[in-house]
Design a protein around this motif. Structure first.
Motif, short mmCIF file in Angstrom:
data_model
loop_
_atom_site.label_atom_id
_atom_site.label_comp_id
_atom_site.label_asym_id
_atom_site.label_seq_id
_atom_site.Cartn_x
_atom_site.Cartn_y
_atom_site.Cartn_z
N HIS A 129 0.77 -1.33 -0.02
CA HIS A 129 -0.12 0.21 -0.17
C HIS A 129 0.64 1.39 -0.77
CE1 HIS A 129 -3.47 3.16 1.15
NE2 HIS A 129 -2.60 3.76 1.77
N VAL A 130 1.06 1.45 0.75
CA VAL A 130 2.75 2.79 0.99
C VAL A 130 3.51 2.62 -0.43
CG1 VAL A 130 4.68 3.22 2.18
CG2 VAL A 130 3.35 2.27 3.36
N VAL A 131 3.95 1.50 -0.99
CA VAL A 131 4.76 2.11 -1.90
C VAL A 131 3.90 2.64 -3.43
CG1 VAL A 131 6.33 0.90 -3.64
CG2 VAL A 131 6.57 0.08 -0.98
N SER A 132 3.30 1.66 -3.29
CA SER A 132 1.70 2.15 -4.45
C SER A 132 1.25 3.62 -4.45
CB SER A 132 0.19 1.87 -4.40
OG SER A 132 -0.89 1.67 -3.03
N LEU A 133 1.57 4.39 -3.04
CA LEU A 133 1.25 5.70 -2.75
C LEU A 133 2.46 6.68 -3.69
CD1 LEU A 133 0.36 5.97 0.52
CD2 LEU A 133 -1.06 5.45 -1.08
N SER A 134 3.02 5.90 -4.27
CA SER A 134 4.40 6.61 -4.90
C SER A 134 4.38 6.97 -6.34
CB SER A 134 5.72 5.88 -4.76
OG SER A 134 6.18 5.07 -4.64
N ASP A 187 4.55 0.33 -18.35
CA ASP A 187 4.51 -0.42 -18.81
C ASP A 187 4.31 -1.61 -18.49
OD1 ASP A 187 2.94 1.77 -20.53
OD2 ASP A 187 4.34 1.63 -21.81
N ARG A 188 5.66 -1.67 -18.04
CA ARG A 188 5.78 -3.14 -17.57
C ARG A 188 5.85 -3.06 -15.96
NH1 ARG A 188 10.79 -4.93 -19.10
NH2 ARG A 188 10.54 -6.30 -17.78
N LEU A 189 4.97 -2.35 -15.23
CA LEU A 189 4.50 -2.13 -13.69
C LEU A 189 3.03 -3.10 -14.35
CD1 LEU A 189 4.88 -2.34 -11.07
CD2 LEU A 189 3.64 -0.15 -11.14
N ALA A 190 1.86 -2.16 -15.24
CA ALA A 190 1.09 -2.44 -15.47
C ALA A 190 0.73 -3.86 -15.84
CB ALA A 190 0.44 -1.56 -16.57
N GLN A 191 1.57 -4.00 -16.32
CA GLN A 191 1.82 -6.45 -17.10
C GLN A 191 2.15 -6.73 -15.83
OE1 GLN A 191 4.57 -6.40 -19.90
NE2 GLN A 191 3.37 -4.80 -21.41
N ALA A 192 3.00 -6.31 -15.25
CA ALA A 192 2.98 -7.26 -13.88
C ALA A 192 2.20 -7.40 -13.20
CB ALA A 192 4.09 -6.94 -12.78
N VAL A 193 1.50 -6.72 -12.34
CA VAL A 193 -0.42 -6.11 -11.62
C VAL A 193 -1.10 -6.58 -12.62
CG1 VAL A 193 0.56 -4.43 -10.27
CG2 VAL A 193 -0.54 -3.95 -12.13
N GLY A 194 -1.04 -6.50 -13.99
CA GLY A 194 -2.33 -7.34 -15.08
C GLY A 194 -3.60 -5.89 -14.94
N LEU A 195 -3.41 -4.86 -14.86
CA LEU A 195 -4.20 -3.60 -14.57
C LEU A 195 -5.49 -4.02 -15.53
CD1 LEU A 195 -4.93 -0.90 -13.51
CD2 LEU A 195 -3.48 0.36 -14.47
N ARG A 225 -3.65 1.39 -22.40
CA ARG A 225 -4.53 -0.27 -22.20
C ARG A 225 -2.86 -0.64 -21.78
NH1 ARG A 225 -5.47 0.58 -29.05
NH2 ARG A 225 -7.60 1.30 -28.36
N THR A 226 -3.58 -1.71 -21.27
CA THR A 226 -1.83 -2.79 -20.89
C THR A 226 -1.16 -3.25 -22.18
OG1 THR A 226 -2.31 -2.31 -18.58
CG2 THR A 226 -1.41 -4.53 -18.79
N GLN A 227 -0.36 -3.40 -22.17
CA GLN A 227 0.24 -4.17 -23.95
C GLN A 227 0.46 -5.63 -22.77
OE1 GLN A 227 -0.19 -3.29 -26.41
NE2 GLN A 227 -1.09 -1.05 -26.32
N PRO A 228 -0.27 -6.95 -23.66
CA PRO A 228 0.45 -7.87 -23.27
C PRO A 228 2.09 -8.05 -23.43
CG PRO A 228 -0.56 -7.41 -25.39
CD PRO A 228 -0.33 -6.81 -24.84
N SER A 229 2.89 -9.06 -23.02
CA SER A 229 4.18 -9.43 -23.59
C SER A 229 3.80 -9.78 -25.29
CB SER A 229 4.40 -10.80 -22.76
OG SER A 229 3.68 -11.83 -23.09
N ASP A 230 5.17 -10.07 -25.56
CA ASP A 230 5.54 -9.86 -27.12
C ASP A 230 5.13 -11.09 -27.86
OD1 ASP A 230 7.18 -7.97 -26.88
OD2 ASP A 230 8.95 -8.68 -27.19
#
Length: 545
Positions: free
Chosen positions: A405-410, A429-437, A503-508
């Motif tokens: 939660h704390v890190v997300s605020l940054s 973009d990489r972070l959005a892929q990692a969390v499945g946004l 949009r959250t781009q998928p992996s290649d």
């Protein structure tokens, strides 16, 4: 209704049609209007307004019933608006307000026509509620139907304690909890709860929640220099945000002084002799007969430098302790006014948003973050000095949840014309892929206010083409931009379409497979649409609200 064996609703519909302007009825008799168009005019009972829309309709290419309804309700406040729910439709009608209703289609409660009356009633009710809050002793109260997202940025929030329950309240809470536990245990194996039991459990849940969410008690001295924000929540209920201290109202923080060097007039302590105007070597050691004089600043710096390196080395070999130290340092920054109770040089920036997107404060994400932050604030200790001991007693999962939660605020992935940060956006973009946004799942919708009314016609058509196909775009291509944006909003509702920036781009690899499948699906849908639907059906589907 009884005489002709029809429902009461049918009678009301016919009476509503008969009450229309005679000019509209004459036009209908001359086949100048269809029955569906005539029914759309019943939304408003104002004959002058009806005739104005009829004149506008003669100059408009699109004469669909939903266009007529939109013209008649321009500027009105929907019954689903949070302002309406705050004051109540009954109170509005009692005050003389008019409600536009559609007896032929679902209208979600209708439209409140007198906007000035709505705004006045909202202001008066908010002012009355603010007077009650002001009586609690707050230094200032700010009142508005809505505040921008991040309006508390830069303010310190007081940490209150739940008001203690009286003996009668505590007994009532225990009785409600006991009854709730008993009913739940008795019907554990039941596939479906009896209606009476289900209703009683709901009542007990509401009672217990009221005990848990009772107002917080604050230090009267803190209340005297703090304030509160009074506004309307998304569900139409009163929202009161208490206990915010402005920087100018903060009590100055006194610097820590070393008592060994304090003086009392011209008298100096034995451990801190008067400094003579003689320059000495800072590295010089005290003489043997000086006793237990304080060690020099230079030596103390050297010693603590060695200790700092020792701490770095030891902490680097103990991931659990390092994680705890990081959680502690960042939590201090996020929840406490002065985050200096740590030796870690970690910083946490949580930027405010200069550009306020429509509905940002009431969005699903904003509300979820607010609730989560308040939940953590209630869990953490009031004083920062006890935070380390509290976190040390938590299990790893609880620490990890707080850390997330704390890190997300940054996070800051906001585009700013003056601040070019291509690498930061690439990481977003990489972070959005990692969390499945998925911004569609997060509640964002392409509306006239959020996107469609603020881009060119070409982009509107591109959006409709991507979501619904070329034929759907062709059906609205002739419209003016305003009408096109409104039609596109209806077409894109619940389609899951997002502009490229969201949009959250998928992996290649996944992206290539998804693109291929999307292309095949779009082609198949286009062929099915051409083969199976009649032109009239297509037009009706596209024009539907």
């Amino acid at each position: 209704a009884a005489a002709f064996f029809v429902s009461v609703a049918v009678v009301k519909q016919r009476l509503k049609l008969a009450s229309l302007s005679l000019r509209l009825l004459d036009t209908y008799a001359e086949d100048g209007l269809t029955l569906d168009q005539l029914m759309a005019f019943t939304v408003s009972g104002d004959h002058e307004r009806q005739e104005q829309v009829l004149d506008r309709l003669a100059q408009t290419y699109d004469k669909q019933p939903h266009v007529i309804r939109r013209m008649l309700t321009e500027g009105a406040v929907r019954a689903s608006d949070k302002r309406t729910r705050f004051i109540g439709i009954d109170a509005y009608e009692t005050a003389g307000g008019t409600v536009l209703r559609d007896l032929f289609q679902g209208d979600d409660g209708g439209w409140l026509q007198d906007v000035t009356l709505v705004d006045r009633m909202v202001a008066e009710k908010l002012a009355a509620e603010a007077d009650a809050i002001r009586s609690e002793g707050w230094k200032w109260i700010e009142v508005a139907p809505d505040f921008a997202y991040g309006h508390t940025y830069g303010l310190r929030q007081l940490r209150g304690e739940p008001a203690p329950l009286a003996d009668e309240e505590e007994a009532a809470r225990e009785a409600a909890q006991a009854e709730y536990d008993r009913l739940s245990e008795e019907h554990t194996d039941a596939d479906e709860l009896p209606e009476g039991v289900d209703a009683r459990l709901g009542e007990l849940e509401a009672m217990l929640e009221a005990f848990e969410t009772r107002p917080l008690a604050f230090d009267p001295a803190e209340v005297a220099r703090a304030g509160a924000f009074v506004s309307i929540a998304q569900d139409g209920k009163l929202r009161v945000e208490r206990g915010f201290v402005r920087p100018e109202d903060e009590v100055p923080v006194e610097e820590d002084h070393d008592p060994s060097i304090e003086t009392d007039g011209d008298t100096h302590t034995a451990s801190a002799p008067r400094q003579e105007a003689v320059v000495t070597d800072a590295r010089a050691e005290p003489e043997e007969d000086d006793g237990l004089a304080p060690i020099s600043d230079r030596l103390l710096t050297e010693l603590t430098t060695h200790r700092t390196l020792g701490l770095r080395h030891a902490l680097g070999e103990q991931p659990d302790s390092a994680f705890l130290a990081a959680v502690h340092a960042l939590t201090l920054k996020a929840f406490y006014a002065y985050g200096s109770d740590t030796c870690l040089e970690l910083d946490l920036k949580s930027v405010s948003f200069n550009a306020q997107a429509p509905g940002l404060k009431d969005s699903v994400s904003a509300e979820a973050i607010r609730v989560r932050h308040e939940s953590w604030a209630k869990t953490l200790p009031k004083e920062p000095g006890t935070l380390w001991d509290t976190l040390s007693g938590w299990d790893l999962d609880s620490r990890a949840a707080l850390f997330a939660h704390v890190v997300s605020l940054s996070v800051n992935a906001v585009h700013e014309a003056w601040n070019r940060r291509p690498r930061a956006f690439a990481h977003a973009d990489r972070l959005a892929q990692a969390v499945g946004l998925d911004m569609a799942a997060a509640g964002w919708r392409p509306t006239v206010d959020t996107f469609l009314g603020r881009v060119t016609k070409a982009r509107i058509l591109q959006a409709v083409t991507e979501a619904k196909g070329e034929r759907a775009a062709e059906r609205i291509a002739h419209l003016k931009k305003g009408d096109m944006a409104r039609e596109a909003e209806a077409l894109l509702a619940d389609s899951g379409w997002l502009p490229e920036a969201l949009r959250t781009q998928p992996s290649d690899t996944a992206g290539e497979e998804t693109a291929e499948k999307d292309g095949e699906t779009a082609m198949a849908d286009s062929e099915d649409l051409a083969d199976t639907e009649e032109p009239e059906a297509i037009s009706s589907s596209i024009a539907a609200e």
